[in-house]
Design an enzyme around this catalytic site. Structure first.
Site, PDB file in Angstrom:
ATOM      1  N   HIS A  57       0.857  -1.183   0.000  1.00 43.90           N
ATOM      2  CA  HIS A  57       0.000   0.000   0.000  1.00 43.90           C
ATOM      3  C   HIS A  57       0.898   1.240   0.000  1.00 43.90           C
ATOM      4  O   HIS A  57       2.030   1.202   0.503  1.00 43.90           O
ATOM      5  CB  HIS A  57      -0.884   0.029   1.238  1.00 43.90           C
ATOM      6  CG  HIS A  57      -1.975  -0.983   1.226  1.00 43.90           C
ATOM      7  ND1 HIS A  57      -3.124  -0.840   1.972  1.00 43.90           N
ATOM      8  CD2 HIS A  57      -2.112  -2.163   0.561  1.00 43.90           C
ATOM      9  CE1 HIS A  57      -3.913  -1.871   1.775  1.00 43.90           C
ATOM     10  NE2 HIS A  57      -3.312  -2.694   0.921  1.00 43.90           N
ATOM     11  N   GLU A  59       0.914   3.894   1.799  1.00 42.51           N
ATOM     12  CA  GLU A  59       1.359   4.307   3.139  1.00 42.51           C
ATOM     13  C   GLU A  59       2.500   3.433   3.636  1.00 42.51           C
ATOM     14  O   GLU A  59       3.486   3.938   4.194  1.00 42.51           O
ATOM     15  CB  GLU A  59       0.196   4.219   4.152  1.00 42.51           C
ATOM     16  CG  GLU A  59      -1.013   5.047   3.792  1.00 42.51           C
ATOM     17  CD  GLU A  59      -2.087   4.282   3.041  1.00 42.51           C
ATOM     18  OE1 GLU A  59      -3.273   4.549   3.295  1.00 42.51           O
ATOM     19  OE2 GLU A  59      -1.755   3.429   2.190  1.00 42.51           O
ATOM     20  N   CYS A  87      -6.425   2.076   5.658  1.00 37.39           N
ATOM     21  CA  CYS A  87      -7.052   0.838   6.121  1.00 37.39           C
ATOM     22  C   CYS A  87      -6.486   0.486   7.502  1.00 37.39           C
ATOM     23  O   CYS A  87      -5.601   1.173   8.020  1.00 37.39           O
ATOM     24  CB  CYS A  87      -6.779  -0.288   5.128  1.00 37.39           C
ATOM     25  SG  CYS A  87      -5.045  -0.803   5.063  1.00 37.39           S
ATOM     26  N   CYS A  90      -2.624  -0.075   7.449  1.00 39.68           N
ATOM     27  CA  CYS A  90      -1.853   1.157   7.294  1.00 39.68           C
ATOM     28  C   CYS A  90      -2.001   2.070   8.512  1.00 39.68           C
ATOM     29  O   CYS A  90      -1.017   2.695   8.938  1.00 39.68           O
ATOM     30  CB  CYS A  90      -2.260   1.869   6.013  1.00 39.68           C
ATOM     31  SG  CYS A  90      -1.792   0.931   4.536  1.00 39.68           S
TER      32      CYS A  90
END
Length: 157
Positions: A57, A59, A87, A90
């Site tokens: 991801h 992040e 999410c 993260c």
């Protein structure tokens, strides 16, 4: 930090989301910057499809890059702009990295974990609770809508 710096950082995050969009990745971009000066330390976009890695991801990749660049695991003194509400994974990583704050451009009513769902930063089990704020960007919301609309249309063929 001046508003000009904030706008530059937001634009960098959005440009990273566009890069993900063009690569057929969920269009999320993240930027880590010095909380006082606005100096950008790391920038990344979602790469889960390209890397075949569910951890890739924006992040997570930005945190990894910032830690490597700074030579330390904790990122206190730094903050993150991200185009979509993080999410659970993260949000947990943001907390563990001890970022000062996270600012996000669009709420994620399905998998967001800051103001939606798990609300990670409000939990007693969360040791470090960074400041968080939605900066509500129509650009960020629009690119997500475009991406998933195109995905739904391509499945109907």
């Amino acid at each position: 930090m001046e508003n000009i710096e904030r706008e530059k950082i937001k634009k960098q995050a959005f440009d990273s989301a566009l890069k993900a969009f063009r690569a057929d990745e969920v269009p999320v971009g993240a930027v880590i910057f010095d909380s006082k000066t606005g100096e950008i330390i790391a920038c990344n976009h979602n790469q889960t499809e390209q890397k075949k890695d569910v951890l890739a991801h924006a992040e997570m990749l930005a945190i990894h890059s910032a830690s490597k660049k700074l030579g330390r695991k904790f990122l206190d003194g730094y903050s993150m702009y991200v185009t979509l509400e993080p999410c659970v994974m993260c949000a947990g990583a943001i907390s563990w990295a001890r970022l000062d704050a996270v600012y996000y451009g669009a709420s994620d009513h399905k998998t967001g974990a800051i103001r939606q769902g798990a609300k990670v930063f409000t939990r007693s089990q969360t040791h470090h609770k960074p400041k968080s704020r939605l900066f509500s960007s129509q650009e960020c919301s629009k690119i997500m809508t475009q991406f998933f609309r195109a995905k739904r249309l391509s499945k109907k063929v």
